[in-house]
Write a protein that holds these residues in place. Structure first.
Motif, PDB file in Angstrom:
ATOM      1  N   ALA A 585     -18.244  10.439 -29.775  1.00 37.15           N
ATOM      2  CA  ALA A 585     -17.078  10.927 -29.051  1.00 37.15           C
ATOM      3  C   ALA A 585     -15.826  10.855 -29.921  1.00 37.15           C
ATOM      4  O   ALA A 585     -15.723  10.032 -30.837  1.00 37.15           O
ATOM      5  CB  ALA A 585     -16.873  10.100 -27.782  1.00 37.15           C
ATOM      6  N   ASP A 586     -14.851  11.710 -29.608  1.00 37.79           N
ATOM      7  CA  ASP A 586     -13.584  11.700 -30.336  1.00 37.79           C
ATOM      8  C   ASP A 586     -12.908  10.340 -30.234  1.00 37.79           C
ATOM      9  O   ASP A 586     -12.285   9.873 -31.193  1.00 37.79           O
ATOM     10  CB  ASP A 586     -12.651  12.780 -29.784  1.00 37.79           C
ATOM     11  N   ALA A 587     -13.027   9.700 -29.079  1.00 40.40           N
ATOM     12  CA  ALA A 587     -12.388   8.392 -28.897  1.00 40.40           C
ATOM     13  C   ALA A 587     -13.008   7.344 -29.815  1.00 40.40           C
ATOM     14  O   ALA A 587     -12.311   6.459 -30.324  1.00 40.40           O
ATOM     15  CB  ALA A 587     -12.517   7.947 -27.438  1.00 40.40           C
ATOM     16  N   ASP A 588     -14.322   7.455 -30.029  1.00 45.18           N
ATOM     17  CA  ASP A 588     -14.988   6.522 -30.943  1.00 45.18           C
ATOM     18  C   ASP A 588     -14.482   6.718 -32.369  1.00 45.18           C
ATOM     19  O   ASP A 588     -14.263   5.752 -33.099  1.00 45.18           O
ATOM     20  CB  ASP A 588     -16.507   6.714 -30.885  1.00 45.18           C
ATOM     21  N   TRP A 589     -14.334   7.997 -32.750  1.00 42.65           N
ATOM     22  CA  TRP A 589     -13.815   8.261 -34.095  1.00 42.65           C
ATOM     23  C   TRP A 589     -12.396   7.709 -34.257  1.00 42.65           C
ATOM     24  O   TRP A 589     -12.070   7.101 -35.281  1.00 42.65           O
ATOM     25  CB  TRP A 589     -13.831   9.757 -34.373  1.00 42.65           C
ATOM     26  N   ALA A 590     -11.567   7.910 -33.254  1.00 43.85           N
ATOM     27  CA  ALA A 590     -10.198   7.406 -33.326  1.00 43.85           C
ATOM     28  C   ALA A 590     -10.182   5.893 -33.498  1.00 43.85           C
ATOM     29  O   ALA A 590      -9.369   5.346 -34.248  1.00 43.85           O
ATOM     30  CB  ALA A 590      -9.424   7.821 -32.076  1.00 43.85           C
ATOM     31  N   ALA A 591     -11.105   5.203 -32.804  1.00 35.42           N
ATOM     32  CA  ALA A 591     -11.135   3.740 -32.866  1.00 35.42           C
ATOM     33  C   ALA A 591     -11.660   3.231 -34.208  1.00 35.42           C
ATOM     34  O   ALA A 591     -11.247   2.168 -34.678  1.00 35.42           O
ATOM     35  CB  ALA A 591     -11.996   3.190 -31.730  1.00 35.42           C
ATOM     36  N   GLU A 592     -12.552   3.999 -34.842  1.00 36.56           N
ATOM     37  CA  GLU A 592     -13.199   3.524 -36.067  1.00 36.56           C
ATOM     38  C   GLU A 592     -12.752   4.259 -37.325  1.00 36.56           C
ATOM     39  O   GLU A 592     -13.231   3.964 -38.424  1.00 36.56           O
ATOM     40  CB  GLU A 592     -14.720   3.664 -35.933  1.00 36.56           C
ATOM     41  N   LYS A 593     -11.826   5.173 -37.177  1.00 36.78           N
ATOM     42  CA  LYS A 593     -11.431   6.037 -38.293  1.00 36.78           C
ATOM     43  C   LYS A 593     -10.974   5.237 -39.508  1.00 36.78           C
ATOM     44  O   LYS A 593     -11.439   5.475 -40.632  1.00 36.78           O
ATOM     45  CB  LYS A 593     -10.323   6.989 -37.843  1.00 36.78           C
ATOM     46  N   GLU A 594     -10.056   4.289 -39.298  1.00 35.66           N
ATOM     47  CA  GLU A 594      -9.503   3.556 -40.430  1.00 35.66           C
ATOM     48  C   GLU A 594     -10.585   2.755 -41.159  1.00 35.66           C
ATOM     49  O   GLU A 594     -10.603   2.684 -42.391  1.00 35.66           O
ATOM     50  CB  GLU A 594      -8.379   2.633 -39.962  1.00 35.66           C
ATOM     51  N   LEU A 595     -11.480   2.146 -40.382  1.00 34.45           N
ATOM     52  CA  LEU A 595     -12.560   1.376 -40.991  1.00 34.45           C
ATOM     53  C   LEU A 595     -13.450   2.265 -41.848  1.00 34.45           C
ATOM     54  O   LEU A 595     -13.821   1.906 -42.972  1.00 34.45           O
ATOM     55  CB  LEU A 595     -13.388   0.692 -39.889  1.00 34.45           C
ATOM     56  N   TRP A 596     -13.798   3.441 -41.323  1.00 30.64           N
ATOM     57  CA  TRP A 596     -14.666   4.354 -42.062  1.00 30.64           C
ATOM     58  C   TRP A 596     -13.959   4.927 -43.286  1.00 30.64           C
ATOM     59  O   TRP A 596     -14.566   5.035 -44.355  1.00 30.64           O
ATOM     60  CB  TRP A 596     -15.153   5.478 -41.138  1.00 30.64           C
ATOM     61  N   LEU A 597     -12.697   5.302 -43.145  1.00 27.31           N
ATOM     62  CA  LEU A 597     -11.961   5.811 -44.292  1.00 27.31           C
ATOM     63  C   LEU A 597     -11.910   4.775 -45.406  1.00 27.31           C
ATOM     64  O   LEU A 597     -12.140   5.078 -46.576  1.00 27.31           O
ATOM     65  CB  LEU A 597     -10.540   6.196 -43.870  1.00 27.31           C
ATOM     66  N   THR A 598     -11.629   3.530 -45.013  1.00 25.51           N
ATOM     67  CA  THR A 598     -11.552   2.458 -46.009  1.00 25.51           C
ATOM     68  C   THR A 598     -12.896   2.245 -46.680  1.00 25.51           C
ATOM     69  O   THR A 598     -12.996   2.178 -47.912  1.00 25.51           O
ATOM     70  CB  THR A 598     -11.082   1.155 -45.343  1.00 25.51           C
ATOM     71  N   SER A 599     -13.952   2.128 -45.871  1.00 22.56           N
ATOM     72  CA  SER A 599     -15.276   1.845 -46.406  1.00 22.56           C
ATOM     73  C   SER A 599     -15.790   2.977 -47.293  1.00 22.56           C
ATOM     74  O   SER A 599     -16.284   2.746 -48.404  1.00 22.56           O
ATOM     75  CB  SER A 599     -16.255   1.601 -45.255  1.00 22.56           C
ATOM     76  N   LEU A 600     -15.657   4.212 -46.819  1.00 23.53           N
ATOM     77  CA  LEU A 600     -16.144   5.347 -47.590  1.00 23.53           C
ATOM     78  C   LEU A 600     -15.367   5.516 -48.894  1.00 23.53           C
ATOM     79  O   LEU A 600     -15.948   5.824 -49.944  1.00 23.53           O
ATOM     80  CB  LEU A 600     -16.046   6.629 -46.753  1.00 23.53           C
ATOM     81  N   ASN A 601     -14.068   5.294 -48.834  1.00 26.02           N
ATOM     82  CA  ASN A 601     -13.259   5.456 -50.049  1.00 26.02           C
ATOM     83  C   ASN A 601     -13.521   4.336 -51.040  1.00 26.02           C
ATOM     84  O   ASN A 601     -13.499   4.564 -52.254  1.00 26.02           O
ATOM     85  CB  ASN A 601     -11.781   5.535 -49.694  1.00 26.02           C
ATOM     86  N   GLU A 602     -13.771   3.127 -50.546  1.00 18.84           N
ATOM     87  CA  GLU A 602     -14.137   2.045 -51.459  1.00 18.84           C
ATOM     88  C   GLU A 602     -15.428   2.380 -52.190  1.00 18.84           C
ATOM     89  O   GLU A 602     -15.561   2.163 -53.402  1.00 18.84           O
ATOM     90  CB  GLU A 602     -14.289   0.731 -50.687  1.00 18.84           C
TER      91      GLU A 602
END
Length: 632
Positions: A585-602
């Motif tokens: 869901a979009d709400a799940d992405w909003a809640a986890e976006k920063e974590l995923w961006l950080t992890s994927l970019n690392e």
């Protein structure tokens, strides 16, 4: 949770001692070059020398760390690993990174360095302000000078800047990260028919010929390794100690002279419940956590026990089973806000919500202990043991010499014990193998366990084997040769294996036959499909088990279509029909976006950096000037 809280209180101290200082030694050395003559240069990297002293220091630190993690590392194992060459290669890579940083003009100013060091909690006082005295004490405790530490820390900061610089092109945009997230978080659902192997087991006939064939083909599975058994005598301060010979006067004197050993700190026995919320969480998350805490307070006010409420509300995994019990702890063991609240509570009271880095806590104190000293009567027997073991340590070598003299003239261990008056016993070990020493001697090194295994029958060790804080003498009492379990001993096991194996083949044949019909669009009379819960791409399906191929196909197959083959599970074979794939869901992405961006970019930055370093290394001119220094 007790461990987590304790770690929280001490984590920065540990980070300094291990995460920074060890990392500094892993990322540093080589800046303090004082001479470049060929007798002290280990290697050159693009004509820049790596000196012997930094290499030796790095090697020593790395050895200490490796052996702390694996005490059984031997010189032979280290040689096989090429340990010295690995350390040198690390230093080569770091030198290449520093050279590249210099080309790019990447530097760290004194102001940047000071700011970073001032932010390290281990160097701060209780007011979270940098304390020069603490700084000096921590460095002194780890044999570091400020100049050396700061130059090494600066070196690490420069390499971090290089990593950031190199990794920037590999960073992902939000849309790319969302694609990864959608792929990883999507779930699939299938309906399926199960063909249990147990439905076919009565059709299997495990003949004697089949059993014999199975046994002969798998004899190695039924091998019993060679085993040995020893009689042994432990000579340690504990086994030689005679606490009955210690007089009450001696015990009282020891207590008086060593009273600080029996000092009791102020302690509380507490329980807590935790509602997790990140210390940087948004207002909505904090409010949600507080709402849960208020509900728990309401239940406590209604008369429910703290343990009952904790089991219902706590998000500390261990607390649901223990009612949130933390046991006894003193000051300095918990994070500061938690400690302050716990020690301020009266016995039996429950705190207001306490915010820490882990979330919100409710704390209750079940009991308290004031600071003081343990009563003499409660420690008298322990003191007698201490005195007796100290005395025994002084005579240990004499006793060992006496025992060896008797062993060398052929006396058995029983006679040794009797002759020299030891209040000991000769013990008998369990059976053990060459690769696994006696279970009742866990402190025995692998090398000495092999010495015991290789002893001839009825022969006693001619030299003592070190163990714990003493020595071991042993006599080989029994040797059992390697063997294979006879067929009769494993026949029931083999029949069960054959039955399952053949029944699974029948289950698959039945499933394959039905699948042919289903793929033609026909239906199976009386077949009832079950539906799974949503599952991810990792392959674990609730109610069935793990099958990566089925999971992959479920995401690829059009809704309503049967998957192209029968899939194996422990229970049998499965025919599966794809039902739907559900994106997050979009709400799940909003809640986890920063974590995923950080992890994927690392991860992306790390991959980019690895490729960059590999290219540097391939183009570098690295020459070993002193190969003898790398010999193990």
């Amino acid at each position: 949770m007790l461990d987590i809280l304790r770690q929280g209180a001490q984590s920065w101290g540990i980070k300094i001692l291990f995460g920074i200082i060890i990392a500094v030694f892993v990322l540093a050395f080589g800046m303090n070059r004082v001479q470049n003559d060929q007798t002290t240069v280990v290697a050159t990297v693009n004509d820049s020398p790596l000196l012997f002293q930094p290499f030796q220091e790095r090697l020593q630190r790395s050895l200490e760390l490796a052996r702390s993690q694996n005490p059984n590392l031997t010189a032979e194992i280290l040689a096989q690993m090429g340990f010295k060459r690995q350390i040198l290669e690390q230093m080569v890579i770091e030198e290449l990174m520093m050279q590249q940083a210099a080309k790019l003009g990447l530097t760290v100013s004194k102001e940047e360095l000071a700011k970073e060091i001032h932010l390290i909690p281990a160097f701060q006082n209780e007011s979270n302000v940098f304390d020069p005295a603490s700084y000096q004490n921590v460095l002194r405790a780890n044999n570091l000078t400020p100049g050396k530490f700061e130059s090494e820390y600066m070196r690490g900061m420069i390499m971090d800047k290089l990593r950031t610089y190199v990794g920037l092109p590999g960073r992902l945009g939000e849309d790319q990260a969302r694609d990864f997230y959608t792929y990883g978080r999507s779930t699939a659902t299938i309906s399926y028919l199960m063909y249990p192997w147990e439905n076919y087991q009565n059709q299997v006939n495990a003949t004697d010929a089949r059993i014999n064939e199975y046994y002969e083909a798998r004899k190695a599975n039924y091998a019993v390794p060679a085993r040995a058994k020893i009689d042994y005598l432990l000579l340690t301060p504990a086994t030689l100690a005679d606490s009955a010979a210690v007089s009450p006067e001696e015990t009282e004197k020891y207590y008086a002279e060593h009273k600080e050993q029996f000092k009791i700190e102020e302690q509380v026995k507490a329980s807590h419940l935790l509602v997790r919320v990140d210390e940087n969480a948004d207002e909505e998350s904090v409010a949600k956590a507080m709402q849960t805490i208020k509900a728990a307070q309401k239940d406590l006010a209604a008369g429910k026990s703290f343990a009952e409420v904790a089991a219902q509300y706590t998000e500390d995994p261990s607390g649901t089973q223990t009612g949130g019990e933390l046991g006894w702890f003193g000051r300095g063991r918990m994070v500061k806000p938690f400690e302050d609240a716990a020690f301020a509570l009266e016995k039996g009271a429950v705190s207001e919500p306490v915010r820490t880095q882990f979330g919100f806590h409710l704390i209750t104190v079940e009991d308290t202990k004031s600071a003081g000293y343990e009563d003499f009567e409660s420690v008298a027997s322990n003191i007698a043991n201490i005195i007796a073991e100290d005395r025994a340590a002084e005579i240990l070598q004499d006793r060992l010499d006496q025992a060896l003299e008797m062993v060398l003239v052929g006396e058995p261990l029983d006679a040794v014990v009797k002759a020299i008056g030891l209040k000991l016993e000769v013990r008998e070990s369990d059976y053990f193998t060459k690769n696994q020493g006696p279970r009742d001697l866990p402190g025995l090194s692998p090398e000495n366990a092999q010495v015991l295994f290789d002893l001839p029958q009825d022969i006693t060790t001619q030299s003592p084997l070190p163990i714990a804080d003493g020595y071991l003498l042993a006599t080989k009492r029994e040797q059992v040769a390697e063997s294979v379990k006879p067929l009769e001993a494993v026949k029931t096991e083999i029949v069960a294996a054959i039955t399952r194996e053949e029944a699974l083949k029948m289950a698959k044949a039945a499933a394959d036959k039905d699948l042919e019909l289903l793929l033609k669009g026909e239906t199976l009379a009386g077949a009832t499909l079950k539906e799974t819960e949503p599952f991810g791409r990792q392959g674990t399906i609730n109610g069935l088990g793990m099958n990566q191929l089925l999971a992959t196909k479920a995401f690829e197959t059009k809704s309503g279509a049967w998957l192209p083959e029968a899939y194996a599970f422990p229970e049998g074979y499965v025919l599966a029909k794809a039902l739907k794939v559900t994106p997050p869901a979009d709400a799940d992405w909003a809640a986890e976006k920063e974590l995923w961006l950080t992890s994927l970019n690392e991860r992306a930055e790390e991959q980019t950096m690895q490729a960059f370093v590999a290219d540097l290394r391939a183009k570098a001119d690295v020459r070993i000037t002193n190969p003898a220094l790398l010999e193990n």
